[in-house]
Design a protein around this motif. Structure first.
Motif, PDB file in Angstrom:
ATOM      1  N   ILE A  53       0.824  -1.264  -0.027  1.00  0.00           N
ATOM      2  CA  ILE A  53       0.161  -0.024  -0.012  1.00  0.00           C
ATOM      3  C   ILE A  53       0.927   1.328  -0.264  1.00  0.00           C
ATOM      4  CG2 ILE A  53      -1.817   1.428   1.364  1.00  0.00           C
ATOM      5  CD1 ILE A  53      -2.886  -1.312   2.091  1.00  0.00           C
ATOM      6  N   MET A  54       1.877   1.311   0.678  1.00  0.00           N
ATOM      7  CA  MET A  54       2.747   2.424   0.685  1.00  0.00           C
ATOM      8  C   MET A  54       3.530   2.785  -0.265  1.00  0.00           C
ATOM      9  SD  MET A  54       2.754   3.810   3.843  1.00  0.00           S
ATOM     10  CE  MET A  54       4.094   4.858   3.727  1.00  0.00           C
ATOM     11  N   ASN A  55       3.778   1.465  -1.359  1.00  0.00           N
ATOM     12  CA  ASN A  55       4.465   1.645  -2.550  1.00  0.00           C
ATOM     13  C   ASN A  55       3.471   2.375  -3.695  1.00  0.00           C
ATOM     14  OD1 ASN A  55       6.783   0.833  -1.689  1.00  0.00           O
ATOM     15  ND2 ASN A  55       6.225  -1.281  -2.330  1.00  0.00           N
ATOM     16  N   ALA A  56       2.029   1.853  -3.231  1.00  0.00           N
ATOM     17  CA  ALA A  56       1.015   2.305  -4.301  1.00  0.00           C
ATOM     18  C   ALA A  56       0.597   3.710  -4.218  1.00  0.00           C
ATOM     19  CB  ALA A  56      -0.234   1.417  -4.254  1.00  0.00           C
ATOM     20  N   LEU A  57       0.603   4.141  -2.874  1.00  0.00           N
ATOM     21  CA  LEU A  57       0.460   5.470  -2.456  1.00  0.00           C
ATOM     22  C   LEU A  57       1.440   6.590  -2.948  1.00  0.00           C
ATOM     23  CD1 LEU A  57      -1.037   4.997   1.143  1.00  0.00           C
ATOM     24  CD2 LEU A  57      -2.357   5.383  -1.051  1.00  0.00           C
ATOM     25  N   GLU A  58       2.461   6.190  -3.439  1.00  0.00           N
ATOM     26  CA  GLU A  58       3.667   6.991  -3.986  1.00  0.00           C
ATOM     27  C   GLU A  58       2.980   7.732  -4.957  1.00  0.00           C
ATOM     28  OE1 GLU A  58       6.943   8.003  -3.097  1.00  0.00           O
ATOM     29  OE2 GLU A  58       6.365   7.219  -1.137  1.00  0.00           O
ATOM     30  N   SER A  59       2.217   7.295  -5.920  1.00  0.00           N
ATOM     31  CA  SER A  59       1.628   7.848  -7.169  1.00  0.00           C
ATOM     32  C   SER A  59       0.680   9.007  -6.920  1.00  0.00           C
ATOM     33  CB  SER A  59       1.004   6.813  -7.900  1.00  0.00           C
ATOM     34  OG  SER A  59      -0.201   6.340  -7.307  1.00  0.00           O
ATOM     35  N   VAL A  60       0.146   9.149  -5.337  1.00  0.00           N
ATOM     36  CA  VAL A  60      -0.796  10.258  -5.034  1.00  0.00           C
ATOM     37  C   VAL A  60      -0.088  10.822  -3.895  1.00  0.00           C
ATOM     38  CG1 VAL A  60      -2.742   9.163  -6.170  1.00  0.00           C
ATOM     39  CG2 VAL A  60      -1.944   8.660  -4.146  1.00  0.00           C
ATOM     40  N   ARG A  61       1.095  11.036  -3.800  1.00  0.00           N
ATOM     41  CA  ARG A  61       1.867  11.663  -2.632  1.00  0.00           C
ATOM     42  C   ARG A  61       1.632  13.301  -2.580  1.00  0.00           C
ATOM     43  NH1 ARG A  61       8.182  10.727  -3.940  1.00  0.00           N
ATOM     44  NH2 ARG A  61       8.334  11.804  -5.795  1.00  0.00           N
ATOM     45  N   ASP A  62       1.006  14.004  -3.535  1.00  0.00           N
ATOM     46  CA  ASP A  62       0.697  15.187  -3.548  1.00  0.00           C
ATOM     47  C   ASP A  62      -0.415  15.386  -2.575  1.00  0.00           C
ATOM     48  OD1 ASP A  62       2.842  15.796  -4.820  1.00  0.00           O
ATOM     49  OD2 ASP A  62       1.868  16.022  -6.886  1.00  0.00           O
ATOM     50  N   LEU A  63      -1.320  14.562  -2.870  1.00  0.00           N
ATOM     51  CA  LEU A  63      -2.823  14.644  -1.928  1.00  0.00           C
ATOM     52  C   LEU A  63      -2.668  13.454  -0.891  1.00  0.00           C
ATOM     53  CD1 LEU A  63      -5.736  15.762  -2.351  1.00  0.00           C
ATOM     54  CD2 LEU A  63      -6.230  13.549  -3.459  1.00  0.00           C
ATOM     55  N   VAL A  64      -1.928  12.565  -0.853  1.00  0.00           N
ATOM     56  CA  VAL A  64      -1.904  11.601   0.508  1.00  0.00           C
ATOM     57  C   VAL A  64      -0.528  11.996   0.921  1.00  0.00           C
ATOM     58  CG1 VAL A  64      -2.288   9.269   1.080  1.00  0.00           C
ATOM     59  CG2 VAL A  64      -3.704  10.318  -0.659  1.00  0.00           C
ATOM     60  N   LYS A  65      -0.641  12.063   2.392  1.00  0.00           N
ATOM     61  CA  LYS A  65       0.605  12.251   3.094  1.00  0.00           C
ATOM     62  C   LYS A  65       0.491  10.810   4.012  1.00  0.00           C
ATOM     63  CE  LYS A  65      -0.350  16.369   4.385  1.00  0.00           C
ATOM     64  NZ  LYS A  65      -0.195  17.552   5.180  1.00  0.00           N
ATOM     65  N   ALA A  66       1.007   9.790   3.530  1.00  0.00           N
ATOM     66  CA  ALA A  66       1.081   8.427   4.316  1.00  0.00           C
ATOM     67  C   ALA A  66       2.206   8.146   4.957  1.00  0.00           C
ATOM     68  CB  ALA A  66       0.488   7.324   3.345  1.00  0.00           C
ATOM     69  N   THR A  67       1.798   7.589   6.191  1.00  0.00           N
ATOM     70  CA  THR A  67       2.783   6.792   7.058  1.00  0.00           C
ATOM     71  C   THR A  67       2.456   5.477   7.618  1.00  0.00           C
ATOM     72  OG1 THR A  67       4.351   7.178   8.878  1.00  0.00           O
ATOM     73  CG2 THR A  67       2.154   7.708   9.055  1.00  0.00           C
ATOM     74  N   GLU A  68       3.268   4.527   7.775  1.00  0.00           N
ATOM     75  CA  GLU A  68       3.203   3.265   8.241  1.00  0.00           C
ATOM     76  C   GLU A  68       3.045   3.183   9.691  1.00  0.00           C
ATOM     77  OE1 GLU A  68       7.722   1.525   8.020  1.00  0.00           O
ATOM     78  OE2 GLU A  68       6.526   1.555   6.194  1.00  0.00           O
ATOM     79  N   PHE A  69       2.327   2.390  10.362  1.00  0.00           N
ATOM     80  CA  PHE A  69       2.085   2.221  11.786  1.00  0.00           C
ATOM     81  C   PHE A  69       2.002   0.823  11.907  1.00  0.00           C
ATOM     82  CE2 PHE A  69      -0.666   2.254  15.764  1.00  0.00           C
ATOM     83  CZ  PHE A  69       0.434   3.090  16.497  1.00  0.00           C
TER      84      PHE A  69
END
Length: 719
Positions: free
Chosen positions: A482-498
């Motif tokens: 999921i973290m790899n997939a969210l790289e494509s929308v990182r301008d909108l989605v600021k994701a972190t792992e927990f």
């Protein structure tokens, strides 16, 4: 050792005094001393106080107890609800009274704080939990910790020599609960301590003697009870957080069994958001931790619903994908002959190999081990065990394939083919090799996951309709993909792992400090999406989130409920469940139906179908505690993180491990090893003694003494 917390009594009627028809004080005064003497005599072995002097009139006065009991409940103040006394709870209590000394003045009342707005269900549950061993089943975010804190505070007041234990299943939860309880009732941090496996047993032994309220992990509690380090006979209250874990030989169960095997009287309060999806499971929890009553509330109950917001649950069916379908069919070809062999021997009843699950196979294997078929030769037992092991692994690979995609399924298949019974049985199987080749071919092309595509679509739609700075999303599933997939929308989605503290094969675990830093940044807006493993399901206060996405749907109803209740606490929330068509979707629907059936069972009075245990009487019959609404003065909580390093600076010497209990008690009594104030020698307090040598006889001053005297003389001259 009475509580020194400042209290402000709020008299709602404007008149603090009232007259009863019966002079209660005059009646009790005659036997107060006799009761005190009896309580002290029972606990005369306490190391907190010397043995009391027993009155010669105690027998005479004690005989008046039965006479006094006839007056109880017939006269006095009886408002309808909030001033109801403990009298109505006596029926389910055992007659034996706690042997720990009780503060007679404090026991006349129980305190309910008004620092936090009053909720009727919290008040009612607290009133029950004070006088009966209670299992509280309350949805996430509705204030179970407040109930525990109020119970702890009152037992802290009532029993000045008593110990109170709050057990939580992880270190982050322990740290969270000690702060939360402090902020509710404000028990001085002088008396509270958090103890996890990071604190050595010798230091814990000192804390058990010098502190009164303990926030511990269940493993620490179990070990300290078994080693005798925990002063079990002084425990008057035990709070068990996440009580749905109290199954089998989990540390909660072992600790309670150990305590019940001793002559100990204590109140038990168990907290959970999800007691169980099946009635036998709930009954097992009740037996394991000696529960006397169950306080169950659902979000639809009339006293809870005003505090619950709408939660929209969306089930999105996702196609499995052509590559995954081909792999699934190959796996079924491998499974079919092994299921047929077990069915032919009468070891499994369901011959439909497409609907079997790992749980079905585990149950069938356990049944085979307990009662093998009489017509099956003993020499075949090893072969049957191998068949079960192979099938359980294959069905688990199928579950990974439908829930998480081709990559996790391939990684597990690759690992199992290296060694073990699975490798010995299937390493030359043509169908399993074809399935592996199909997975490799799909992964070489990127192995596009339909679930990941749908996940990105849901997130983009969510943030396009809401401000990304003020909206929070929590996704529970496989983290790395999921973290790899969210790289494509990182301008909108600021994701972190927990993730948890234990390290996985492809993902390194996070320490407690890293976890806390992630949560703080998430709350502050540094991240707007958390991608969490199962650690995000239970207990931790992640904060209110607007959207929860469940990447895998085929989990237990308890885990699904925990996930869903992370949203809809303060505002309306949304839950999206992604389920692949086929076995995952069917599994989700079946488990949700089971969960709803247990809820309906509870709502229709199913609580009365359980067999409960008697509760010990902690408060003698002569005391009738009535509620007082109080505004508590609460100091700011000071985390113990840095203090822990200071504690290690005065680490207990190794020779103390060889000391007896009596010797350790003497050290604690006279030298106060846990005191924060440490005496430091002064270099200028006594110049006449420090700068000149004292008289000696036969034994001369040493060379180092002469050096010190010379140095002090130079200092004095400089001054």
């Amino acid at each position: 050792m009475a509580s020194n917390i400042p209290l402000h009594i709020i008299d709602e009627d404007g008149d603090g005094d009232f007259q009863d028809e019966f002079d209660w004080e005059a009646a009790v005064r005659e036997i107060d001393k006799a009761c005190d003497d009896r309580n002290f005599a029972t606990s005369s072995s306490s190391h907190f106080a010397p043995p009391p002097t027993v009155s010669h009139t105690s027998k005479k006065n004690a005989s008046k107890q039965s006479t006094l009991n006839r007056f109880i409940g017939k006269v006095g103040l009886r408002p309808p609800e909030y001033n109801r006394t403990a009298e109505s709870y006596v029926g389910a209590e055992a007659e034996q009274v706690s042997s720990v000394h009780i503060d007679a003045e404090a026991a006349k009342a129980w305190i309910y704080p008004v620092n936090i707005p009053l909720r009727d269900y919290q008040f009612a549950i607290t009133k029950t939990a004070l006088f009966l061993n209670t299992l509280v089943a309350l949805p996430t975010g509705l204030g179970k910790t407040l109930i525990a804190a109020v119970v702890i505070f009152n037992y802290f007041r009532w029993f000045p020599e008593g110990k109170i234990v709050f057990a939580a299943p992880s270190r982050p939860l322990v740290m969270q609960q000690i702060e939360a309880c402090h902020n509710i009732v404000g028990i001085s941090q002088e008396w509270t301590i958090d103890m996890t496996g990071q604190i050595c047993p010798t230091k814990r032994a000192i804390f058990w003697k010098t502190k009164r309220v303990f926030f511990v992990t269940p493993q620490v509690l179990e070990k300290d009870i078994q080693s005798g380090t925990c002063l079990s006979k002084y425990i008057v209250c035990l709070v068990i957080d996440e009580a749905h874990r109290a199954l089998g030989n989990y540390s909660y169960c072992v600790a309670v069994r150990e305590l019940m095997s001793m002559p100990v009287q204590l109140r038990i309060l168990a907290l959970t958001a999800t007691p169980g999806s099946k009635q036998p499971t709930i009954h097992q929890i009740i037996n394991n931790i000696c529960i006397s009553t169950l306080e169950y509330r659902d979000e639809h109950d009339h006293d809870v619903s005003p505090y619950v917001h709408n939660r929209k649950i969306e089930l999105i069916e996702v196609p499995l994908g052509q590559d995954a379908l081909e792999v699934n069919n190959k796996l079924l070809e491998v499974i079919r002959p092994y299921v047929a062999r077990l069915h032919a021997n009468g070891l499994i009843q369901n011959r439909d190999y497409q609907t079997l699950s790992p749980i079905d196979l585990l149950n069938s294997r356990d049944k085979f081990r307990q009662v093998p078929p009489p017509d099956l030769p003993h020499i075949k037992y090893g072969e049957v065990e191998a068949y079960f092991a192979v099938l359980i692994t294959l069905y688990h690979i199928r579950k990974l394939l439908s829930s998480h995609g081709i990559r996790p399924a391939y990684e597990m298949l690759e690992e199992k083919l290296r060694q073990g019974p699975f490798s010995r049985t299937l390493s030359k199987n043509e169908d399993i090799m074809n399935a592996k080749l199909l997975m490799q071919r799909s992964l070489s092309h990127g192995a596009p996951s339909p679930k990941l595509s749908k996940l990105l679509e849901v997130l983009i739609n969510h943030f396009q309709t809401r401000d990304p700075q003020n909206s929070r999303v929590k996704t529970i599933s496989i983290v790395l993909d999921i973290m790899n997939a969210l790289e494509s929308v990182r301008d909108l989605v600021k994701a972190t792992e927990f993730i948890g503290q234990s390290s996985g094969k492809t993902l390194k675990g996070q320490s407690q400090k890293v976890q806390q830093a992630v949560l703080e940044k998430f709350r502050a807006g540094g991240y707007n999406v958390i991608v969490a493993t199962s650690i995000g399901e239970e207990g931790l206060d992640i904060m209110e989130v607007g959207l929860v996405i469940c990447f895998d749907a085929n989990v237990s109803p308890l885990r699904m409920i925990q996930r869903m209740r992370r949203t809809g606490r303060k505002h309306d929330g949304r839950v999206v469940v992604l389920a692949c068509q086929g076995s995952e979707l069917k599994g989700y629907m079946r488990k949700q139906a089971n969960s709803q059936s247990i809820n309906k069972h509870m709502q229709k009075g199913g609580i009365h179908s359980f067999c409960f245990h008697p509760s010990p009487r902690m408060i003698p019959r002569i005391f009738k505690p009535e509620v007082q609404f109080v505004e508590l003065s609460i100091d700011q909580f000071v985390p113990r993180g840095k203090k822990l390093k200071d504690d290690h600076a005065i680490e207990t010497p190794r020779f103390r491990e060889k000391l007896t209990v009596e010797e350790t008690d003497l050290i604690v009594k006279y030298f106060h090893p846990t005191s924060e104030s440490t005496w430091r020698p002064s270099l200028i307090a006594f110049p006449s003694f420090q700068a000149f040598p004292s008289k000696v006889c036969k034994v001369m001053h040493s060379y180092r003494t002469e050096m010190l005297i010379g140095s002090m003389q130079r200092l004095c001259i400089g001054v």
